[in-house]
Design a protein around this motif. Structure first.
Motif, mmCIF file in Angstrom:
data_model
loop_
_atom_site.group_PDB
_atom_site.id
_atom_site.type_symbol
_atom_site.label_atom_id
_atom_site.label_comp_id
_atom_site.label_asym_id
_atom_site.label_seq_id
_atom_site.Cartn_x
_atom_site.Cartn_y
_atom_site.Cartn_z
ATOM 1 N N PHE A 1 -8.886 9.625 4.554
ATOM 2 C CA PHE A 1 -9.248 8.196 4.525
ATOM 3 C C PHE A 1 -8.653 7.489 5.748
ATOM 4 N N MET A 2 -7.354 7.711 5.969
ATOM 5 C CA MET A 2 -6.682 7.010 7.069
ATOM 6 C C MET A 2 -7.116 7.552 8.434
ATOM 7 N N ILE B 1 -5.842 1.714 -2.058
ATOM 8 C CA ILE B 1 -6.448 2.893 -1.424
ATOM 9 C C ILE B 1 -6.863 3.959 -2.439
ATOM 10 N N SER B 2 -5.991 4.262 -3.404
ATOM 11 C CA SER B 2 -6.315 5.340 -4.356
ATOM 12 C C SER B 2 -7.611 5.040 -5.096
ATOM 13 N N VAL C 1 -6.039 10.699 0.848
ATOM 14 C CA VAL C 1 -5.428 9.598 1.613
ATOM 15 C C VAL C 1 -5.413 9.923 3.108
ATOM 16 N N TYR D 1 -6.856 1.027 7.640
ATOM 17 C CA TYR D 1 -7.219 0.830 6.229
ATOM 18 C C TYR D 1 -8.409 -0.145 6.125
ATOM 19 N N ALA E 1 0.878 -1.181 0.000
ATOM 20 C CA ALA E 1 0.000 0.000 0.000
ATOM 21 C C ALA E 1 0.911 1.226 0.000
ATOM 22 N N GLU F 1 0.607 4.178 -0.867
ATOM 23 C CA GLU F 1 0.010 5.460 -0.448
ATOM 24 C C GLU F 1 0.209 5.719 1.042
#
Ligand code: SF4
Length: 612
Positions: free
Chosen positions: A534-535, A514-515, A531, A494, A467, A469
């Motif tokens: 998201f995290m 993820i992207s 990102v 994640y 991952a 990212e």
């Protein structure tokens, strides 16, 4: 907000009363849906005093923003409740087609509370809600219920239900959906919560549409990526999840003889691995709704004592826990045991684990033939596995004890049986040996629901996934120690997002990351997630679940692994004798998470994540 229907059904079974509430957009932005939003509702509405099997406990069924949209592998839902097996935060998720149909019926989720005075089922039909008598189906298995309720409602309706195990509130009970295709929200005994409420089934049907902000962009992206996903995940399609069983045996990650056998088991593994299953028993493929991978398989036993067994194939976890962990290499017997679990509505992971525990107790003389009603509960006896599954499903004889799960069964047996009860926080181990993956050990020890390979999936980032990212440019060496606490924390954040968006993690093996998930989320909702957000959202969700468990009295002392896993080495020449240095890795993990040395999220961390 696009991606959501905008309604949650609250149903109080004690009062036979419904309350349809608008989705709280503030909570949705912070917790997304599925696992995250369910955790938020559970956190707000129950606490350490809530008895999991009391009317005060709530049972939450929740979809995510991907459910019901064209996003691939997205027909999933999560079930969240306080677990009767572990006494702490409990969750489980399932595929099939029920999640998507729930949304089409007009609801993003359902929150059940109370207890009906008699057996009932809920019928959700295009926004209408009806509570119906279920006395005539009480005592029936999940396959029977599926066909009866379809004929009573709509042949295109989808049924989620409990079998006899849930009715009897057996702590290993699952919630099953999609009839003979047997998709299951199996872990944590949430079928027992449903049974304790006298709720036999929830039947859903409808044609509500989930709006997507940028349908053109989403469809274009899916079209571009579909070919790649199908190609990269071709192995899963060909052999199902069982395909890697023989490889896992080579890697030392296959559970053997209640996690005790420390030599190779090559021949046995070959007899129950995916290739053998496909060659001898598979009759077709099964795809969850919206899936283009198709890891599901259908099987039929054509001869021998289990002739006529025809149903979905046992998954890797089932083959490993009911097979190798009991040293059983009789594939037909495992197929039969799997079918029985699906009919009774039992978690095959915990059921297989506790049968292996029972075999060791039998070997040590803690259980005798008198206790088992004559069953020879010895290693390698596939017929005994089948018979004990029946006893657990019926809650009779030795099944009464083993149906409690290995932690409780060990407590009841006494005489040091705890030494070979293989669980974390009361949840029996899934089939990925933490001695073969150091980050896997951290994940098993720290997952909110107890021993869990899916909420972190970190062992897969020690094998094949990356991952970039989030600073994981390539898979890490599985026996490295430094960095494994951080790796696990990152992948837990994640995976918490994937469980909240509701997308099958096997799409990761199709090369997605993820992207892509962020892009799809933004297409669906019109939000501008990146990102970092998201995290951060994943971190908030994970910490909220931790705080629920802290409320229940958990801390570092509970982030443990059984002594057998921390001290018992494998000795075969070509297997690593690795033992996970859990204490060292936990130190790194807590520090990265901003938790105290005792594993409690700090005040600053809670404020930073805006949990409240
Ligand atoms: S990959 Fe398998 S589990 Fe995942 S959605 Fe497809 S069929 Fe279902």
């Amino acid at each position: 907000m696009e991606g959501y229907i905008g309604k949650i059904l609250y149903f109080d079974l004690s009062l036979s009363k419904k309350d349809i509430r608008d989705l709280d957009i503030y909570d949705v932005k912070k917790y997304i849906g599925g696992s995250g939003l369910g955790a938020k509702i559970l956190f707000d509405e129950t606490d350490e005093k809530t008895d999991p099997l009391s009317p005060e406990n709530i049972l939450i069924f929740m979809t995510g923003p991907f459910t019901g949209t064209p996003v691939l592998c997205s027909s999933r839902y999560s079930v969240i409740s306080k677990s009767p097996l572990t006494g702490i935060f409990g969750e489980s998720s399932s595929g099939g087609s029920w999640g998507e149909m729930l949304k089409k019926s007009g609801f993003d989720g359902i929150v059940i509370r109370g207890k009906s005075p008699k057996p009932v089922y809920l019928w959700l039909n295009n926004g209408e809600v009806e509570l119906r008598n279920a006395s005539h189906i009480w005592g029936k298995d999940t396959f029977e219920i599926d066909s009866i309720l379809k004929s009573e409602t709509n042949s295109k309706a989808i049924v989620a239900c409990i079998g006899q195990a849930g009715e009897k509130s057996i702590p290993l009970a699952a919630i099953m959906n999609d009839g003979v295709h047997s998709r299951a929200a199996a872990r944590c005994g949430l079928g027992a919560v449903m049974g304790s409420k006298n709720l036999k089934a929830i039947v859903v049907y409808g044609n509500h549409k989930v709006e997507v902000k940028d349908a053109q962009g989403l469809n274009k992206s899916i079209k571009e990526l579909s070919k790649i996903i199908v190609e990269k995940a071709a192995g899963l399609k060909k052999l199902g999840t069982a395909g890697a069983l023989a490889v896992f045996e080579e890697m030392g990650s296959l559970p053997l003889q209640n996690w005790r056998y420390n030599d190779r088991w090559k021949e046995g593994a070959q007899k129950i691995t995916g290739a053998t299953l496909v060659e001898s028993y598979v009759t077709g493929d099964y795809f969850c709704k919206r899936c283009i991978i198709g890891c599901g398989k259908k099987v039929e036993v054509k001869d021998g004592p289990y002739k006529g067994t025809e149903q979905s194939a046992p998954e890797y976890e089932t083959l490993a826990l009911m097979g190798s962990n009991c040293l059983v290499d009789d594939l037909a017997a495992i197929i039969k045991a799997n079918e029985l679990c699906n009919r009774y509505g039992l978690d095959t992971i915990s059921t297989g684990s506790v049968i292996a525990f029972g075999m060791e107790a039998f070997e040590k003389g803690l259980i005798t033939k008198k206790d088992t009603d004559g069953i020879e509960l010895v290693w390698g006896n596939g017929d005994a596995v089948v018979e004990v599954v029946k006893k657990i499903g019926e809650s009779e004889g030795i099944g009464k004890l083993l149906g409690l799960g290995s932690r409780k069964a060990a407590e009841m047996l006494g005489r040091n049986a705890e030494e070979f009860a293989i669980h974390a926080k009361g949840l029996d181990f899934p089939a990925h040996d933490p001695r073969a993956y150091n980050a896997g050990a951290v994940a098993f020890a720290t997952s909110a629901r107890g021993a869990c390979h899916l909420s972190g999936f970190s062992h897969v980032f020690e094998r094949s996934l990356a991952a970039p990212e989030i600073g994981i440019p390539e898979p890490m060496n599985r026996f490295d120690v430094s960095g494994k606490g951080i790796l696990t924390a990152k992948t837990q954040n994640y995976m918490g997002m994937l469980d909240s968006l509701e997308i099958c993690k096997f799409i990761l093996f199709g090369g997605m990351g993820i992207s892509t998930f962020i892009k799809w989320y933004n297409y669906v909702t019109g939000e501008k997630m990146d990102v970092d957000s998201f995290m951060l959202t994943g971190e908030r969700i994970f910490n909220l679940k931790r705080l629920y468990n802290v409320k229940c009295g958990l801390s570092r002392k509970d982030d443990f692994l059984p002594p057998r896993i921390l001290t018992w080495k494998k000795v075969a020449e070509d297997l690593s004798p690795n033992l996970p240095p859990l204490g060292t890795m936990l130190g790194e993990y807590y520090e990265y998470r901003g938790w105290s040395e005792d594993g409690i999220p700090s005040k600053e961390k809670i404020e930073e994540l805006e949990i409240g």
